[in-house]
Design a protein around this motif. Structure first.
Motif, mmCIF file in Angstrom:
data_model
loop_
_atom_site.group_PDB
_atom_site.id
_atom_site.type_symbol
_atom_site.label_atom_id
_atom_site.label_comp_id
_atom_site.label_asym_id
_atom_site.label_seq_id
_atom_site.Cartn_x
_atom_site.Cartn_y
_atom_site.Cartn_z
ATOM 1 N N TYR A 45 4.332 -1.331 0.184
ATOM 2 C CA TYR A 45 3.204 -1.578 1.092
ATOM 3 C C TYR A 45 3.081 -0.339 1.977
ATOM 4 N N HIS A 47 1.030 1.632 4.993
ATOM 5 C CA HIS A 47 0.132 1.338 5.963
ATOM 6 C C HIS A 47 -0.071 2.411 7.102
ATOM 7 N N GLU A 59 2.104 -7.019 5.471
ATOM 8 C CA GLU A 59 3.377 -6.825 5.548
ATOM 9 C C GLU A 59 4.533 -7.902 5.928
ATOM 10 N N THR A 62 4.530 -10.422 2.621
ATOM 11 C CA THR A 62 5.245 -9.643 1.714
ATOM 12 C C THR A 62 6.822 -9.752 2.015
ATOM 13 N N SER A 103 -4.114 0.900 4.546
ATOM 14 C CA SER A 103 -3.080 -0.232 4.186
ATOM 15 C C SER A 103 -3.470 -0.734 2.765
ATOM 16 N N LEU A 105 -1.361 -2.349 -0.987
ATOM 17 C CA LEU A 105 0.070 -3.218 -1.483
ATOM 18 C C LEU A 105 -0.090 -2.849 -3.336
ATOM 19 N N THR A 121 -4.121 -4.532 -3.493
ATOM 20 C CA THR A 121 -4.745 -4.660 -2.062
ATOM 21 C C THR A 121 -6.004 -5.520 -1.955
#
Length: 149
Positions: A45, A47, A59, A62, A103, A105, A121
């Motif tokens: 992740y 950010h 976040e 997850t 951000s 993922l 994402t």
């Protein structure tokens, strides 16, 4: 003024969701400084300094899923979970490697020094805040798919 701020926020979300469309890429990373050793599933992740409620939800959801459902995989080193602040200078190289500017993922599957990159994402931004059960279900399915291989 409110309308301008709203348009700017929508633009930022659009950029973050579309900044990396390399969804199912396989590359040889045997000499890469970021390559984990062995066959492993890696959840990353990314950010920045400023995060919206959706970014924070990605976040939190997850982390919650991994701690509650994948503790054994973490302990056995079959799953790696990383939270990377891309605003920190020491994280510039990994952010550049995944072409991350906001951000994001990723769930990556490493097998025999080959990485399958999966950018989740857009899925995360769509579901983490407004539909956390669907987010956790989808993320769990992707992680389990890779752990089973």
């Amino acid at each position: 003024m409110k309308q301008l701020i709203f348009v700017c926020l929508i633009g930022l979300f659009t950029i973050s969701c579309n900044q990396n469309k390399k969804a199912e890429q396989t590359t040889n990373q045997s000499t890469d400084e970021f390559a984990p050793s062995g066959d492993v599933v890696e959840v990353i992740y990314f950010h920045g300094t400023q995060r919206c409620p959706t970014c924070q939800a990605i976040e939190a959801e997850t982390k919650s899923l991994i701690e509650s459902s994948f503790a054994d995989a973490i302990n056995s080193k079959k799953l790696i979970f990383k939270i990377v602040d891309i605003s920190e200078p020491e994280n510039k190289a990994i952010a550049d490697r995944y072409e991350v500017a906001w951000s994001s993922l990723f769930v990556n599957d490493w097998k025999k020094d080959q990485e399958s990159v999966n950018n989740l994402t857009e899925f995360a931004f769509t579901n983490a805040r407004n539909n956390p059960d669907a987010f956790k279900r989808g993320l769990s399915e992707k992680i389990n798919e890779f752990l089973a291989n």
